[in-house]
Each structure stands twice: as C-alpha cells, then as structure tokens.
Design a protein around this motif. Structure first.
Motif, PDB file in Angstrom:
ATOM      1  N   LEU A 250      33.672  20.383  27.467  1.00  0.00           N
ATOM      2  CA  LEU A 250      32.930  19.414  26.644  1.00  0.00           C
ATOM      3  C   LEU A 250      32.290  20.099  25.441  1.00  0.00           C
ATOM      4  CD1 LEU A 250      31.197  17.299  29.442  1.00  0.00           C
ATOM      5  CD2 LEU A 250      33.107  16.591  27.964  1.00  0.00           C
ATOM      6  N   GLU A 251      31.926  21.373  25.604  1.00  0.00           N
ATOM      7  CA  GLU A 251      31.328  22.155  24.523  1.00  0.00           C
ATOM      8  C   GLU A 251      32.388  22.777  23.623  1.00  0.00           C
ATOM      9  OE1 GLU A 251      28.573  25.025  26.152  1.00  0.00           O
ATOM     10  OE2 GLU A 251      27.866  23.574  27.624  1.00  0.00           O
ATOM     11  N   ASN A 252      33.656  22.535  23.948  1.00  0.00           N
ATOM     12  CA  ASN A 252      34.797  23.051  23.183  1.00  0.00           C
ATOM     13  C   ASN A 252      34.858  24.584  23.172  1.00  0.00           C
ATOM     14  OD1 ASN A 252      37.149  22.078  21.964  1.00  0.00           O
ATOM     15  ND2 ASN A 252      36.377  22.606  19.936  1.00  0.00           N
ATOM     16  N   LYS A 253      34.344  25.211  24.243  1.00  0.00           N
ATOM     17  CA  LYS A 253      34.462  26.658  24.368  1.00  0.00           C
ATOM     18  C   LYS A 253      35.883  26.980  24.812  1.00  0.00           C
ATOM     19  CE  LYS A 253      29.634  27.756  25.135  1.00  0.00           C
ATOM     20  NZ  LYS A 253      28.674  28.530  25.942  1.00  0.00           N
ATOM     21  N   LYS A 254      36.319  28.211  24.554  1.00  0.00           N
ATOM     22  CA  LYS A 254      37.704  28.598  24.819  1.00  0.00           C
ATOM     23  C   LYS A 254      37.949  28.886  26.300  1.00  0.00           C
ATOM     24  CE  LYS A 254      38.031  30.643  20.267  1.00  0.00           C
ATOM     25  NZ  LYS A 254      36.628  30.394  19.953  1.00  0.00           N
ATOM     26  N   ILE A 255      39.100  28.373  26.771  1.00  0.00           N
ATOM     27  CA  ILE A 255      39.534  28.608  28.143  1.00  0.00           C
ATOM     28  C   ILE A 255      40.957  29.144  28.095  1.00  0.00           C
ATOM     29  CG2 ILE A 255      40.004  27.591  30.399  1.00  0.00           C
ATOM     30  CD1 ILE A 255      38.008  25.333  29.632  1.00  0.00           C
ATOM     31  N   GLY A 256      41.181  30.276  28.743  1.00  0.00           N
ATOM     32  CA  GLY A 256      42.516  30.843  28.873  1.00  0.00           C
ATOM     33  C   GLY A 256      42.946  30.788  30.323  1.00  0.00           C
ATOM     34  N   ALA A 257      44.143  30.258  30.579  1.00  0.00           N
ATOM     35  CA  ALA A 257      44.666  30.168  31.944  1.00  0.00           C
ATOM     36  C   ALA A 257      46.138  30.541  31.923  1.00  0.00           C
ATOM     37  CB  ALA A 257      44.470  28.761  32.494  1.00  0.00           C
TER      38      ALA A 257
ATOM     39  N   ASN B 283      58.000  24.692  27.309  1.00  0.00           N
ATOM     40  CA  ASN B 283      58.632  25.864  27.905  1.00  0.00           C
ATOM     41  C   ASN B 283      58.544  27.042  26.933  1.00  0.00           C
ATOM     42  OD1 ASN B 283      60.071  27.523  29.579  1.00  0.00           O
ATOM     43  ND2 ASN B 283      62.054  26.655  29.055  1.00  0.00           N
ATOM     44  N   LYS B 284      57.332  27.535  26.729  1.00  0.00           N
ATOM     45  CA  LYS B 284      57.076  28.700  25.883  1.00  0.00           C
ATOM     46  C   LYS B 284      56.206  29.661  26.670  1.00  0.00           C
ATOM     47  CE  LYS B 284      55.982  28.283  21.567  1.00  0.00           C
ATOM     48  NZ  LYS B 284      55.327  27.887  20.316  1.00  0.00           N
ATOM     49  N   ASP B 285      56.222  30.921  26.268  1.00  0.00           N
ATOM     50  CA  ASP B 285      55.427  31.932  26.970  1.00  0.00           C
ATOM     51  C   ASP B 285      53.926  31.701  26.838  1.00  0.00           C
ATOM     52  OD1 ASP B 285      57.720  33.184  27.826  1.00  0.00           O
ATOM     53  OD2 ASP B 285      57.639  34.783  26.331  1.00  0.00           O
ATOM     54  N   ILE B 286      53.487  31.330  25.643  1.00  0.00           N
ATOM     55  CA  ILE B 286      52.066  31.120  25.375  1.00  0.00           C
ATOM     56  C   ILE B 286      51.932  29.869  24.522  1.00  0.00           C
ATOM     57  CG2 ILE B 286      49.989  32.068  24.275  1.00  0.00           C
ATOM     58  CD1 ILE B 286      51.269  34.883  24.783  1.00  0.00           C
ATOM     59  N   VAL B 287      51.008  28.997  24.918  1.00  0.00           N
ATOM     60  CA  VAL B 287      50.767  27.763  24.173  1.00  0.00           C
ATOM     61  C   VAL B 287      49.280  27.645  23.897  1.00  0.00           C
ATOM     62  CG1 VAL B 287      50.886  25.237  24.221  1.00  0.00           C
ATOM     63  CG2 VAL B 287      52.786  26.585  25.151  1.00  0.00           C
ATOM     64  N   ARG B 288      48.959  27.375  22.656  1.00  0.00           N
ATOM     65  CA  ARG B 288      47.566  27.181  22.234  1.00  0.00           C
ATOM     66  C   ARG B 288      47.417  25.745  21.748  1.00  0.00           C
ATOM     67  NH1 ARG B 288      43.243  30.393  19.621  1.00  0.00           N
ATOM     68  NH2 ARG B 288      44.318  32.299  20.193  1.00  0.00           N
ATOM     69  N   ASP B 289      46.424  25.042  22.284  1.00  0.00           N
ATOM     70  CA  ASP B 289      46.115  23.691  21.829  1.00  0.00           C
ATOM     71  C   ASP B 289      44.596  23.533  21.828  1.00  0.00           C
ATOM     72  OD1 ASP B 289      45.868  21.014  21.179  1.00  0.00           O
ATOM     73  OD2 ASP B 289      47.386  20.341  22.599  1.00  0.00           O
ATOM     74  N   GLY B 290      44.030  23.581  20.653  1.00  0.00           N
ATOM     75  CA  GLY B 290      42.579  23.488  20.529  1.00  0.00           C
ATOM     76  C   GLY B 290      41.901  24.649  21.216  1.00  0.00           C
ATOM     77  N   ASN B 291      40.988  24.332  22.124  1.00  0.00           N
ATOM     78  CA  ASN B 291      40.227  25.377  22.819  1.00  0.00           C
ATOM     79  C   ASN B 291      40.965  25.950  24.036  1.00  0.00           C
ATOM     80  OD1 ASN B 291      39.839  22.852  24.216  1.00  0.00           O
ATOM     81  ND2 ASN B 291      38.146  23.799  25.319  1.00  0.00           N
ATOM     82  N   LEU B 292      42.164  25.439  24.344  1.00  0.00           N
ATOM     83  CA  LEU B 292      42.899  25.890  25.521  1.00  0.00           C
ATOM     84  C   LEU B 292      44.079  26.779  25.144  1.00  0.00           C
ATOM     85  CD1 LEU B 292      43.033  22.539  27.524  1.00  0.00           C
ATOM     86  CD2 LEU B 292      41.380  24.396  27.742  1.00  0.00           C
TER      87      LEU B 292
END
Length: 183
Positions: free
Chosen positions: A94-101, A137-146
């Motif tokens: 909700l705070e739009n902080k970054k999350i990596g998974a 189907n990509k190795d790394i995907v970035r979308d906004g904060n995720l």
C-alpha cells in the motif's frame, strides 16, 4: 541509507538468498537477514544453515524500502504461513515500497492479492498461484514496485536488477563485470 530486508524461513532456497544478500551488500545496501522461523539460525532446503541478523518481531520495518522473498520448498510455504510477514507485505505494498520475490515466492504475493493487474514471473509450474497476474515467461519481470524472478539460475542477475534502483547503470554494470557475469 538504503535499508533492505530478506526474509528466511526453514527450507529457503540457498542460492537465491545468498546471491541476493551478496550482490546487494556488494552494491552498498544495508541489508538485514531476517528470520521468520523464530530462531537465529535458519536451515535452507539443501541443509545449509544461515545465521540471521535479527528475528522478525524484533524489527521496526518503517525505515526499510526493499523487502525480499527467496523461494525454495518448503521455505516459500513457511513464509506464506507467517502472519506477521503477510501483514507487513500487504502494508508495504500500500505504501508502494519495493518487493522482490524469486522462484516460488511470487506465489505469496498472489495469495495476498498483491499481483492483481501486474506482470510477474515465477518458477515453472507455479504460474497458477500468481493470482491476478499476467504471467510472463522471462527471467526477471519488473512492474511498478514489484520485481519477480524465475529461480536460482538468475539469482545474481536478479540482485543486480534490484540494485538498479540504488546505483547508476554504470555502477551496476561494473559490479556485474566484477562478478564475471557473462549472460
């Protein structure tokens, strides 16, 4: 200072966790290894034990800006069962902080409803658990904060991708070269 936390639960994927820890610390991030298992030492999926910097409930995460989830089994399932971590992930989203998974861990974000309308990737076979996401189907995907990654084989590149929010492209490229990253 840029503060990050990586959450370890019993059964975490060692390559993913250690690669992220190493790359981010080389890049100058203040990264804490946080145990959600209630113990200082956490055993990974392949019998490698890692000493955490802190236990989950001993930290005030308000000044952290990056939160990391390694995959592995049963590590991902154990992370998903931790009510405090799940609540934290919902709040920081909700705070739009970054999350990596990475690997199976994006499934946690799907279960929490955090992938709704987002692009994401994961370990093959986990796609259905990325509820609400458009799976790519990509190795790394970035979308906004995720930021999501497919698995252990891209863990170093994943760490470098995470650093792009904190270092210049030249600095990230130099770090990649110093690691003899040729991909």
């Amino acid at each position: 200072m840029n503060k990050a936390a990586i959450f370890l639960a019993t059964g975490f994927e060692e390559i993913e966790a250690i690669s992220m820890i190493d790359v981010l610390r080389r890049g100058g991030l203040d990264l804490d290894i946080v145990s959600v298992s209630g113990m200082e030492f956490v055993e990974g999926a392949h019998g490698i034990t890692v000493k955490s910097d802190a236990l989950f409930f001993s930290i005030d995460f308000s000044d952290y800006e990056l939160f990391l989830l390694p995959g592995g089994m049963p590590g991902t399932q154990n992370l998903a069962k931790h009510e405090g971590l799940c609540e934290l992930l919902k709040n920081i989203s909700l705070e739009n902080k970054k999350i990596g998974a990475i690997c199976a861990a994006p499934s946690i974000l799907g279960q929490l409803g955090l992938l709704e309308g987002k692009l994401a990737t994961c370990y093959p076979g986990v796609e259905e658990e990325l509820i609400g996401a458009s799976v790519i189907n990509k190795d790394i995907v970035r979308d906004g904060n995720l930021i999501t990654g497919r698995g252990a084989g891209v863990a170093i590149e994943f760490g470098l991708e995470l650093l792009k929010d904190y270092l210049s492209n030249d600095e990230v490229n130099e770090l990649g070269k110093s690691l003899i990253l040729t991909v």
